[in-house]
Design an enzyme around this catalytic site. Structure first.
Site: not given
Length: 61
Positions: A1-3, A34, A40
Protein backbone atom coordinates in the site's frame (compact mmCIF):
# COMPACT_ATOMS: atom_id res chain seq x y z
CA UNK A 1 0.00 0.00 0.00
CA UNK A 2 1.58 3.30 -1.03
CA UNK A 3 1.51 5.84 1.80
CA UNK A 4 2.14 9.29 0.40
CA UNK A 5 2.77 12.22 2.73
CA UNK A 6 2.46 15.73 1.32
CA UNK A 7 3.75 18.77 3.18
CA UNK A 8 2.46 22.07 1.87
CA UNK A 9 1.92 25.62 2.96
CA UNK A 10 -1.57 26.18 4.29
CA UNK A 11 -4.12 27.90 2.13
CA UNK A 12 -4.87 25.34 -0.58
CA UNK A 13 -8.55 24.91 -1.31
CA UNK A 14 -10.51 21.68 -0.94
CA UNK A 15 -10.94 21.58 -4.72
CA UNK A 16 -7.16 21.84 -5.20
CA UNK A 17 -6.66 18.96 -2.77
CA UNK A 18 -9.27 16.86 -4.57
CA UNK A 19 -7.59 17.46 -7.92
CA UNK A 20 -4.16 16.68 -6.45
CA UNK A 21 -5.19 13.42 -4.78
CA UNK A 22 -6.92 12.25 -7.97
CA UNK A 23 -3.79 12.92 -10.05
CA UNK A 24 -1.37 11.39 -7.54
CA UNK A 25 -3.58 8.35 -7.04
CA UNK A 26 -3.77 7.82 -10.80
CA UNK A 27 0.03 8.07 -11.02
CA UNK A 28 0.51 5.55 -8.20
CA UNK A 29 -1.89 3.13 -9.88
CA UNK A 30 -0.22 3.49 -13.30
CA UNK A 31 3.43 3.60 -12.24
CA UNK A 32 3.49 1.51 -9.06
CA UNK A 33 0.71 -0.86 -10.13
CA UNK A 34 -1.03 -0.18 -6.82
CA UNK A 35 -4.73 -0.76 -6.32
CA UNK A 36 -6.57 2.55 -6.27
CA UNK A 37 -8.24 1.80 -2.94
CA UNK A 38 -4.86 1.09 -1.31
CA UNK A 39 -3.29 4.48 -2.12
CA UNK A 40 -3.28 6.64 1.01
CA UNK A 41 -2.38 10.34 0.90
CA UNK A 42 -1.93 12.44 4.03
CA UNK A 43 -1.60 16.22 3.97
CA UNK A 44 0.44 18.07 6.56
CA UNK A 45 -0.16 21.80 6.49
CA UNK A 46 2.69 24.12 7.40
CA UNK A 47 2.14 27.74 8.31
CA UNK A 48 4.17 30.32 6.40
CA UNK A 49 5.73 31.46 9.67
CA UNK A 50 7.14 27.93 10.15
CA UNK A 51 9.17 27.87 6.91
CA UNK A 52 12.19 29.87 5.80
CA UNK A 53 13.95 29.88 2.45
CA UNK A 54 17.22 31.68 1.95
CA UNK A 55 17.14 33.01 5.50
CA UNK A 56 13.74 34.68 5.12
CA UNK A 57 10.48 33.43 6.63
CA UNK A 58 7.83 32.76 4.04
CA UNK A 59 5.45 34.90 6.09
CA UNK A 60 7.81 37.88 5.60
CA UNK A 61 7.74 37.70 1.81
Amino acid sequence: MPNITVELLSGRSLDQRREFVAAVTDAAVNILKARQESVRIVFTEIEKSDVANGGVLESDK
